[in-house]
Design a protein around this motif. Structure first.
Motif, PDB file in Angstrom:
ATOM      1  N   ILE A   1       0.949  -1.289  -0.129  1.00  0.00           N
ATOM      2  CA  ILE A   1      -0.004  -0.058   0.001  1.00  0.00           C
ATOM      3  C   ILE A   1       0.788   1.272  -0.097  1.00  0.00           C
ATOM      4  CG2 ILE A   1      -1.460   1.343   1.263  1.00  0.00           C
ATOM      5  CD1 ILE A   1      -2.925  -1.507   2.114  1.00  0.00           C
ATOM      6  N   CYS A   2       1.864   1.245   0.869  1.00  0.00           N
ATOM      7  CA  CYS A   2       2.725   2.238   1.008  1.00  0.00           C
ATOM      8  C   CYS A   2       3.303   2.607  -0.359  1.00  0.00           C
ATOM      9  CB  CYS A   2       3.841   1.900   1.841  1.00  0.00           C
ATOM     10  SG  CYS A   2       3.144   2.382   3.669  1.00  0.00           S
ATOM     11  N   ALA A   3       3.966   1.515  -1.074  1.00  0.00           N
ATOM     12  CA  ALA A   3       4.609   1.799  -2.387  1.00  0.00           C
ATOM     13  C   ALA A   3       3.631   2.293  -3.673  1.00  0.00           C
ATOM     14  CB  ALA A   3       5.253   0.541  -2.684  1.00  0.00           C
ATOM     15  N   TYR A   4       2.530   1.568  -3.578  1.00  0.00           N
ATOM     16  CA  TYR A   4       1.400   1.802  -4.577  1.00  0.00           C
ATOM     17  C   TYR A   4       1.164   3.260  -4.475  1.00  0.00           C
ATOM     18  CZ  TYR A   4      -2.903   1.968  -6.918  1.00  0.00           C
ATOM     19  OH  TYR A   4      -3.785   2.277  -7.721  1.00  0.00           O
ATOM     20  N   LEU A   5       0.766   3.774  -3.247  1.00  0.00           N
ATOM     21  CA  LEU A   5       0.418   5.013  -2.948  1.00  0.00           C
ATOM     22  C   LEU A   5       1.423   6.026  -3.277  1.00  0.00           C
ATOM     23  CD1 LEU A   5      -1.649   5.043   0.356  1.00  0.00           C
ATOM     24  CD2 LEU A   5      -2.567   5.254  -2.168  1.00  0.00           C
ATOM     25  N   ALA A   6       2.855   5.803  -2.991  1.00  0.00           N
ATOM     26  CA  ALA A   6       3.828   6.775  -3.728  1.00  0.00           C
ATOM     27  C   ALA A   6       4.102   6.650  -4.834  1.00  0.00           C
ATOM     28  CB  ALA A   6       5.231   6.273  -2.829  1.00  0.00           C
ATOM     29  N   GLU A   7       3.906   5.600  -5.861  1.00  0.00           N
ATOM     30  CA  GLU A   7       4.073   5.806  -7.043  1.00  0.00           C
ATOM     31  C   GLU A   7       2.700   6.489  -7.663  1.00  0.00           C
ATOM     32  OE1 GLU A   7       5.042   2.097  -8.443  1.00  0.00           O
ATOM     33  OE2 GLU A   7       6.751   1.717  -6.985  1.00  0.00           O
ATOM     34  N   THR A   8       1.562   6.122  -7.293  1.00  0.00           N
ATOM     35  CA  THR A   8       0.385   6.684  -7.873  1.00  0.00           C
ATOM     36  C   THR A   8       0.028   8.049  -7.769  1.00  0.00           C
ATOM     37  OG1 THR A   8      -0.610   4.362  -7.432  1.00  0.00           O
ATOM     38  CG2 THR A   8      -2.260   6.232  -7.858  1.00  0.00           C
ATOM     39  N   PHE A   9       0.738   8.617  -6.578  1.00  0.00           N
ATOM     40  CA  PHE A   9       0.559  10.170  -6.488  1.00  0.00           C
ATOM     41  C   PHE A   9       1.918  10.624  -6.226  1.00  0.00           C
ATOM     42  CE2 PHE A   9      -3.331   8.058  -4.794  1.00  0.00           C
ATOM     43  CZ  PHE A   9      -4.329   8.665  -5.427  1.00  0.00           C
ATOM     44  N   PRO A  10       2.640  10.965  -7.293  1.00  0.00           N
ATOM     45  CA  PRO A  10       4.156  11.193  -7.337  1.00  0.00           C
ATOM     46  C   PRO A  10       4.087  12.783  -6.770  1.00  0.00           C
ATOM     47  CG  PRO A  10       3.299  11.133  -9.409  1.00  0.00           C
ATOM     48  CD  PRO A  10       2.175  10.667  -8.660  1.00  0.00           C
ATOM     49  N   ASP A  11       3.159  13.628  -6.737  1.00  0.00           N
ATOM     50  CA  ASP A  11       3.202  14.852  -6.524  1.00  0.00           C
ATOM     51  C   ASP A  11       3.555  15.069  -4.949  1.00  0.00           C
ATOM     52  OD1 ASP A  11       2.947  15.679  -9.144  1.00  0.00           O
ATOM     53  OD2 ASP A  11       0.801  16.453  -8.667  1.00  0.00           O
ATOM     54  N   ALA A  12       3.235  13.876  -4.107  1.00  0.00           N
ATOM     55  CA  ALA A  12       3.469  13.708  -2.798  1.00  0.00           C
ATOM     56  C   ALA A  12       4.934  13.960  -2.562  1.00  0.00           C
ATOM     57  CB  ALA A  12       2.784  12.581  -2.171  1.00  0.00           C
ATOM     58  N   GLY A  13       5.907  13.553  -3.368  1.00  0.00           N
ATOM     59  CA  GLY A  13       7.142  13.505  -3.126  1.00  0.00           C
ATOM     60  C   GLY A  13       7.744  12.230  -2.320  1.00  0.00           C
ATOM     61  N   LEU A  14       6.926  11.134  -2.199  1.00  0.00           N
ATOM     62  CA  LEU A  14       7.295   9.985  -1.361  1.00  0.00           C
ATOM     63  C   LEU A  14       7.803   8.858  -2.198  1.00  0.00           C
ATOM     64  CD1 LEU A  14       3.920  10.268   0.739  1.00  0.00           C
ATOM     65  CD2 LEU A  14       6.076  11.099   1.275  1.00  0.00           C
ATOM     66  N   ALA A  15       7.855   8.926  -3.191  1.00  0.00           N
ATOM     67  CA  ALA A  15       8.529   7.774  -4.174  1.00  0.00           C
ATOM     68  C   ALA A  15       9.987   8.106  -4.128  1.00  0.00           C
ATOM     69  CB  ALA A  15       8.041   7.540  -5.496  1.00  0.00           C
ATOM     70  N   PRO A  16      10.818   7.043  -4.538  1.00  0.00           N
ATOM     71  CA  PRO A  16      12.156   7.296  -4.314  1.00  0.00           C
ATOM     72  C   PRO A  16      12.749   8.026  -5.883  1.00  0.00           C
ATOM     73  CG  PRO A  16      11.696   5.002  -4.939  1.00  0.00           C
ATOM     74  CD  PRO A  16      10.479   5.474  -4.592  1.00  0.00           C
TER      75      PRO A  16
END
Length: 206
Positions: A70-85
């Protein structure tokens, strides 16, 4: 119209991790609180997660279960949050996210249940032994603010939750590094918002 995002959770479960991650993204989502047993084992929820466990999210017609996913999916799905690597962070991000989801979770749960792996059998379990796993976990944040370096990412939501819960409930013995890291990630406004929402849900159910 954007796909509807729904969190299925119980505020006294790992669903708190998914709630924190959702608050970090800043996106709109609906929450469905499920009671243990009658709620999580209902036919409606089993159609979403046949394991009958929370959390789960639905995003349009897609389903994601397992907190790290869930963490990885949301980070990649909503990139504007700046949480993906970033490209430079990707190796540490996936390494520590799945180290926490695999060896750390198994080691902590088995220790809490009193499961002792014989020394000659440690090669059969992914974490080897608890002490080694804890030491490696400490090494992930010993010389850096977050698991990828100077920047908070979705991996810190999951790793931080594992460490925070372990320290809170005594299932992970404290160290200066673990305590300082937990204080850093728990100081985030999204964590405070998520905790307030889940604590209010607990109060409403009591």
């Amino acid at each position: 119209m954007a796909d509807k995002l729904t969190l299925y959770t119980n505020p006294m479960s790992r669903g708190r991790i998914a709630r924190w991650m959702l608050e970090e993204t800043g996106v709109d989502y609906e929450t469905k609180i499920l009671k243990f047993g009658e709620g999580s084992q209902s036919a409606d929820f089993l159609a979403i997660n046949p394991m009958g466990k929370v959390p789960a999210i639905t995003h349009g017609d897609k389903v994601v279960t397992e907190c790290a996913a869930i963490c990885a999916y949301l980070a990649e799905t909503f990139p504007d949050a700046g949480l993906a690597p970033t490209a430079d962070e990707r190796a540490d991000y996936y390494r520590w996210l799945f180290f926490a989801a695999g060896p750390v979770e198994a080691a902590v749960v088995n220790r809490s249940l009193g499961v002792e792996v014989p020394a000659e059998k440690t090669g059969m379990v992914g974490y080897g032994n608890f002490e080694r796993t804890r030491n490696v976990l400490i090494s992930a944040i010993a010389d850096r603010p977050f698991v990828c370096g100077d920047r908070f990412t979705a991996a810190d939501v999951y790793v931080g939750s594992q460490i925070g819960w372990g320290l809170q409930f005594g299932s992970i013995p404290p160290s200066p590094e673990l305590t300082a890291y937990s204080e850093r990630v728990y100081s985030r406004e999204a964590f405070k918002r998520a905790s307030a929402l889940d604590d209010a849900a607990i109060a409403a159910a009591s």
